[in-house]
Design an enzyme around this catalytic site. Structure first.
Site, mmCIF file in Angstrom:
data_model
loop_
_atom_site.group_PDB
_atom_site.id
_atom_site.type_symbol
_atom_site.label_atom_id
_atom_site.label_comp_id
_atom_site.label_asym_id
_atom_site.label_seq_id
_atom_site.Cartn_x
_atom_site.Cartn_y
_atom_site.Cartn_z
ATOM 1 N N LYS A 20 59.145 13.690 35.290
ATOM 2 C CA LYS A 20 59.006 13.949 36.736
ATOM 3 C C LYS A 20 58.356 15.307 36.957
ATOM 4 O O LYS A 20 57.456 15.439 37.763
ATOM 5 C CB LYS A 20 60.372 13.955 37.447
ATOM 6 C CG LYS A 20 61.051 12.649 37.720
ATOM 7 C CD LYS A 20 60.408 11.756 38.722
ATOM 8 C CE LYS A 20 59.435 10.827 38.033
ATOM 9 N NZ LYS A 20 59.938 9.556 37.621
ATOM 10 N N ASN B 49 38.252 -4.293 40.078
ATOM 11 C CA ASN B 49 39.370 -3.565 39.506
ATOM 12 C C ASN B 49 39.507 -4.048 38.076
ATOM 13 O O ASN B 49 39.725 -5.230 37.848
ATOM 14 C CB ASN B 49 40.649 -3.892 40.306
ATOM 15 C CG ASN B 49 41.838 -3.093 39.829
ATOM 16 O OD1 ASN B 49 41.701 -2.217 38.983
ATOM 17 N ND2 ASN B 49 43.000 -3.388 40.372
ATOM 18 N N GLY B 50 39.326 -3.166 37.098
ATOM 19 C CA GLY B 50 39.451 -3.619 35.718
ATOM 20 C C GLY B 50 38.426 -2.971 34.815
ATOM 21 O O GLY B 50 37.825 -1.950 35.152
ATOM 22 N N CYS C 44 42.589 0.352 40.759
ATOM 23 C CA CYS C 44 41.867 0.543 42.014
ATOM 24 C C CYS C 44 42.461 -0.392 43.059
ATOM 25 O O CYS C 44 43.193 -1.314 42.735
ATOM 26 C CB CYS C 44 40.404 0.205 41.813
ATOM 27 S SG CYS C 44 39.749 0.909 40.305
ATOM 28 N N GLU D 141 54.670 15.306 35.939
ATOM 29 C CA GLU D 141 53.892 14.395 36.787
ATOM 30 C C GLU D 141 53.472 15.047 38.110
ATOM 31 O O GLU D 141 52.335 14.924 38.524
ATOM 32 C CB GLU D 141 54.787 13.194 37.138
ATOM 33 C CG GLU D 141 54.254 11.868 36.740
ATOM 34 C CD GLU D 141 55.186 10.729 37.160
ATOM 35 O OE1 GLU D 141 56.404 10.935 37.335
ATOM 36 O OE2 GLU D 141 54.661 9.626 37.312
ATOM 37 N N GLU E 160 63.296 11.715 31.376
ATOM 38 C CA GLU E 160 62.882 11.352 32.730
ATOM 39 C C GLU E 160 62.678 12.618 33.580
ATOM 40 O O GLU E 160 61.714 12.712 34.345
ATOM 41 C CB GLU E 160 63.936 10.412 33.343
ATOM 42 C CG GLU E 160 63.703 10.000 34.780
ATOM 43 C CD GLU E 160 62.381 9.286 35.037
ATOM 44 O OE1 GLU E 160 61.682 8.908 34.085
ATOM 45 O OE2 GLU E 160 62.036 9.147 36.223
ATOM 46 N N ARG F 182 48.437 4.199 45.724
ATOM 47 C CA ARG F 182 48.191 3.894 44.319
ATOM 48 C C ARG F 182 47.432 5.018 43.622
ATOM 49 O O ARG F 182 47.338 5.029 42.403
ATOM 50 C CB ARG F 182 47.374 2.604 44.210
ATOM 51 C CG ARG F 182 48.139 1.393 44.714
ATOM 52 C CD ARG F 182 47.203 0.257 45.005
ATOM 53 N NE ARG F 182 46.729 -0.400 43.804
ATOM 54 C CZ ARG F 182 47.031 -1.650 43.471
ATOM 55 N NH1 ARG F 182 47.791 -2.358 44.243
ATOM 56 N NH2 ARG F 182 46.552 -2.191 42.383
HETATM 57 C C1 AGP Z 1 56.914 7.130 36.836
HETATM 58 O O1 AGP Z 1 57.171 8.241 37.612
HETATM 59 C C2 AGP Z 1 55.522 6.856 36.533
HETATM 60 N N1 AGP Z 1 54.687 6.899 37.654
HETATM 61 C C3 AGP Z 1 55.231 5.795 35.483
HETATM 62 O O2 AGP Z 1 55.721 6.293 34.283
HETATM 63 C C4 AGP Z 1 55.756 4.361 35.688
HETATM 64 O O3 AGP Z 1 57.141 4.351 35.579
HETATM 65 C C5 AGP Z 1 55.100 3.445 34.641
HETATM 66 O O4 AGP Z 1 53.721 3.424 34.851
HETATM 67 C C6 AGP Z 1 55.658 2.047 34.649
HETATM 68 O O5 AGP Z 1 55.467 1.418 35.862
HETATM 69 P P1 AGP Z 1 56.261 0.097 36.240
HETATM 70 O O6 AGP Z 1 57.696 0.429 36.292
HETATM 71 O O7 AGP Z 1 55.688 -0.309 37.568
HETATM 72 O O8 AGP Z 1 55.960 -0.916 35.164
#
Ligand code: AGP
Length: 655
Positions: A531, A125-126, A29, A534, A527, A54
């Site tokens: 993508k 947040n948490g 959050c 996602e 990857e 975020r």
């Molecule tokens: C990538 O497209 C993602 N949103 C996700 O996998 C991301 O790479 C992962 O959460 C790790 O994040 P970081 O590199 O900030 O640690």
């Protein structure tokens, strides 16, 4: 069905006392808070807008107005909607929040801030892991809950503690903290004390931005850069007291570690932001941040290389003063990362073992942290993270730190963090640091962070090879010359966009897609699939092409596109026979080749040439580009929320 379900793991217990209760786990959050001599409502909303990237499913703001009343507004829509709803609400103290929930309904009652008694407001947040038992305790004390969240438990507890002994907010928070198990970053205000905010960090990042006659809190200082470039990062278990003319930070023992009116004696230093804020709010003519970020890659790669190379030789010190010494001693590398960052680590394993013969283990942080890995003595741990705040990776490093301390220096372990954020948690844990220079990445789907991580990892491989005399000067020189060409090559891969758009029209109509690659192209296939799923929500799986016949071949049919990455390398012959396996089962192949791969075009084999004569290092970088563009255009055609895809957040700061 048993009434009580006890889940046990290595470090904590979660007790679900009532299975009908919706367990609300709040992740990633955004928090913004302000205390000022001027009206803070527009500042809070501008801060929230900057945290939108975020990802969130609701947002809210609470302000103590001139009459000392708490006014709270929430929305299930975007922050823009909140902007319209806050008209007329003004005050000098307030908190705001964007909430992202993985469980529990995103309804207004669950949105933050949570208010109790028309007096206290809290954003969090948490996760409060023991919230069920605490909730029962509060109910027994007469508390009436208006949400299903764990967060409300904190503010109810603070309220009960305050009422019972007529305590101040500060004292009540202090007495409440030891009762909470879990991770949190939170800020709380009291309408009866409209000059003060209390903020606490445990496991979830919080920073305090400093101003003149005003001070602010946020879960990411970037949110407030438009108003203050100076900030202090709270450490674990810190509690901060913010007033308009002072900020005092205490550690868990109540000892003052920072006082804004006595910075000379303070243990914490004020950070002046070096981040370029300009690109954050602007899409620079692109429709989406992700598209802009894909096109920024030549520049990001060139900037990441900058300062690391002199006269076609790598400067090993770009990893830190101690790097050459540490690198000369290690016998193994352990990569710890998540998601896209994990994929870059997988590419590194192929490079490192193949080119310089140093063994590499690669593991996702969420697995590493919950097993007891048997690790040898001379290991370099490499944490890779765009944000530098990913909770799983941070926890994994904490375990490494703990074991390192227990071994009293006998295990010769060192930590290197590769991150895009200079002032982040993972950077603070490290002995050595390499900062990628991707610039601010807004799109939830990581693009330029990935390719710059690959650049950093290629430099790491060269640095290890040099430090251990496993790489001749000639090879080093050749590799560096090759790396220097990458920005240009990436640009020419980007120039193939028209062809990719054509292909995207086909893929956008699919329910599912398969990605195939061999060697370093296997993590690139992973990857590519990540993508696509996602941002377009199309189901996608990646496999090492050699594994097809061991199961995935059963998925091949006319409806499921098979996307293949086919550079002209040692494995091309093998890959070509894998393609035969697909074609002969009626599969439709869409291959990305380099011009020398010379794949045979047929009715069922469509080929796009991406590059020419790619080297071992530049190959994974170049073949990433068409896959990023493909997922972007498929998602654009499908009309999904590309920069903030459903259910996802940019920075996963809590488990
Ligand atoms: C990538 O497209 C993602 N949103 C996700 O996998 C991301 O790479 C992962 O959460 C790790 O994040 P970081 O590199 O900030 O640690």
């Amino acid at each position: 069905m048993p009434k009580e379900l006890l889940l046990k793991n290595k470090s904590f217990y979660v007790i679900l006392t009532n299975l009908t209760v919706i367990l609300t786990v709040i992740f990633m959050c955004g928090i913004v808070g302000a205390v000022s001599e001027r009206n803070i409502t527009p500042i809070l909303l501008a801060g929230l807008t900057r945290l939108e990237y975020r990802g969130y499913d609701s947002a809210g703001v609470a302000v103590i107005n001139k009459e000392q009343n708490l006014e709270c507004v929430k929305t299930l829509n975007k922050v823009k909607d909140l902007n319209e709803k806050v008209t007329g609400i003004e005050g000098n103290l307030g908190i705001a929040h964007t909430r992202w929930a993985t469980h529990g309904l995103p309804v207004e009652s669950n949105a933050h801030p949570h208010i109790v008694n028309n007096r206290l407001a809290l954003v969090h947040n948490g996760i409060v892991e023991n919230y069920s038992e605490l909730k029962q305790f509060c109910i027994n004390q007469g508390a009436i809950f208006s949400s299903d969240t764990d967060t409300e438990v904190i503010v109810q507890l603070i309220n009960i503690t305050m009422q019972k002994d007529n305590l101040t907010l500060y004292d009540a928070v202090r007495q409440t903290l030891p009762k909470l198990k879990g991770a949190y970053g939170m800020a709380v205000i009291d309408a009866e004390n409209p000059d003060e905010m209390i903020a606490v960090r445990q496991g979830s990042p919080l920073t305090i931005s400093l101003g003149f006659g005003e001070n602010f809190i946020s879960s990411d200082p970037m949110a407030l850069l438009f108003i203050s470039q100076q900030y202090v990062v709270l450490e674990e278990n810190d509690l901060a007291i913010l007033r308009k003319d002072s900020v005092v930070i205490e550690n868990s023992k109540g000892k003052v570690v920072f006082d804004s009116n006595d910075t000379q004696k303070s243990k914490y230093k004020i950070i002046t932001s070096t981040q370029d804020d300009a690109g954050v709010t602007s899409k620079g003519g692109y429709r989406h941040f992700m598209h802009k970020e894909i096109h920024e890659q030549p520049k990001a790669i060139a900037e990441t290389l900058e300062g690391c190379i002199s006269d076609n030789r790598l400067l090993v010190e770009c990893f830190g003063q101690e790097a050459a010494f540490i690198f000369s001693k290690i016998k193994r590398v352990q990569i710890i990362a998540c998601g896209t960052s994990y994929h870059s680590g997988m590419v590194f394993r192929y490079w490192c073992e193949d080119i310089i013969g140093i063994p590499v283990d690669v593991e996702v942080a969420s697995e590493f942290r919950y097993r007891n890995p048997a690790i040898e003595k001379d290991v370099l741990f490499v944490a890779i993270s765009q944000s530098g705040e990913t909770a799983d990776t941070a926890e994994a490093l904490k375990i490494v730190e703990k074991l390192k301390k227990q071994a009293e220096g006998k295990n010769h372990w060192s930590i290197l963090t590769i991150s895009n954020k200079a002032e982040s948690t993972l950077v603070r844990y490290a002995d050595l640091v390499f900062l990628t220079r991707a610039g601010f990445e807004v799109g939830v789907a990581s693009t330029k962070a990935f390719t710059t991580q690959l650049v950093a990892l290629s430099l790491l491989m060269i640095a290890l090879g040099k430090s251990q005399k496993r790489l001749s000067e000639t090879v080093e020189k050749r590799m560096i010359q090759g790396l220097r060409k990458v920005p240009k090559l990436v640009q020419s891969a980007l120039d193939q966009e028209e062809q990719i758009i054509e292909l995207s029209n086909i893929i956008a109509n699919s329910q599912s897609a398969l990605f195939l690659g061999r060697g370093t192209m296997y993590p690139i296939a992973l990857e590519g699939a990540l993508k696509l799923k996602e941002i377009s929500y199309i189901h996608a799986e990646a496999f090492p092409a050699g594994e097809l016949k061991h199961g995935p071949l059963a998925l091949v049919d006319e409806e499921t596109p098979v996307i293949v990455i086919a550079p002209n390398n040692d494995l091309l012959i093998k890959l070509k026979s894998n393609l035969e396996e697909v074609s002969s089962r009626g599969g439709k192949i869409y291959a990305f080749e380099d011009k020398n791969s010379k794949l045979t075009r047929t009715k069922s084999v469509n080929v796009i040439s991406v590059a020419e004569n790619v080297g071992r290092i530049s190959c994974p970088l170049l073949f990433t580009i068409p896959l990023q563009l493909l997922s972007y255009h498929v998602a654009r055609i499908k009309g999904t929320d590309i920069d903030q895809p459903r259910n996802l957040a940019k920075s996963v700061t809590v488990e």
